[in-house]
Design a protein around this motif. Structure first.
Motif: not given
Lengths: 105, 160
Positions: A1-28
């Motif tokens: 799965m693709e990853t990208r850096v969002i607000s300093g964290k490396t995060i997995e994203i799905d093919t639509d560019g949305n977070l792959a795992d909603h539990t890693v979400w925070d307000e930043n």
């Protein structure tokens, strides 16, 4: 799965560019994603919608329809279109760390 | 490797609703609302029997067509039995409610709040002897066909 850096964290994203795992979400993360979608600040209205979407998704596994959000989130339809211009449901879901919505209404 | 053609995204749709049955009006309403949800500009032109969608006294009495509608899978002679249309309408409304598709009046409110522009057809208004007062408040204007085309500038026109 693709990853990208969002607000300093490396995060997995799905093919639509949305977070792959909603539990890693925070307000930043939300704020950074919002900025990418042309929303510069997250107001109380935005936050009401985001938390409503996340709560509904956690309890039902589905993203609520626009109609439901307009009735239950505390933000009405007109306001929803103002807060998240050019695609309210898609944008709100993305900022909330959820997958792309599948409903037609 | 072949190169994929890149098309311009749709920016505006102009949807014509010409039929007066529930199965005739909902596809257009759903497509107009769906367009707004995607950030696409949307206008809806109600003509002929489709006009009933925006007539105060008629909008919540629109029924499914059970006669001459092969998609219903019931013979015309059965579809013609009194009460069949109401029965089919109740069934369809139940299914739509499950999908969170609202009744006609609420759907119109939703479209209007979403920024879709609603127009009545002048020829249809004259033909059925309706007046401006018969229309719901969400309607922007009564248009001639010429004005409809003018306002549809830059739009994809979808006839339903």
């Amino acid at each position: 799965m693709e990853t990208r850096v969002i607000s300093g964290k490396t995060i997995e994203i799905d093919t639509d560019g949305n977070l792959a795992d909603h539990t890693v979400w925070d307000e930043n993360i939300a704020l950074e994603l919002a900025k990418e979608l042309g929303i510069d600040e997250l107001t109380d209205g935005h936050k009401k919608v985001i938390h409503y979407l996340r709560d509904e998704y956690k309890s039902s596994g589905e993203i609520p329809t626009m109609r439901k959000i307009g009735k239950k989130s505390g933000v009405d339809m007109k306001e929803l279109y103002k807060l998240f211009p050019d695609g309210p449901l898609k944008k709100a879901a993305k900022i909330s760390g959820l997958p792309k919505p599948k409903s037609c209404v | 490797m072949t190169e994929e053609t890149k098309y311009e995204p749709i920016k505006k749709v102009s949807i014509v609703i010409s039929k007066g049955s529930l199965d005739g009006i909902y596809p257009g309403l759903i497509m107009a609302n769906g367009a707004r949800m995607e950030g696409i500009e949307a206008m809806v032109f109600f003509t002929f029997f489709g006009l009933e969608t925006i007539i105060k006294k008629r909008m919540n009495k629109i029924k499914v067509a059970t006669v001459g509608n092969p998609g219903m899978h019931i013979p015309t002679i059965i579809g013609a039995i009194p009460g069949m249309s109401s029965f089919a309408t109740t069934m369809m409304k139940k299914e739509m409610d499950k999908l969170d598709i609202p009744p006609v009046d609420e759907f119109i409110e939703m479209l209007s709040a979403a920024g879709a522009k609603l127009y009545a057809c002048k020829a249809a208004m004259d033909m059925f002897h309706y007046k401006k007062e018969d229309l719901i408040d969400e309607v922007e204007a009564i248009l001639t066909v010429g004005e409809f085309y003018e306002l549809s500038a830059g739009a994809q026109i979808i006839f339903t």
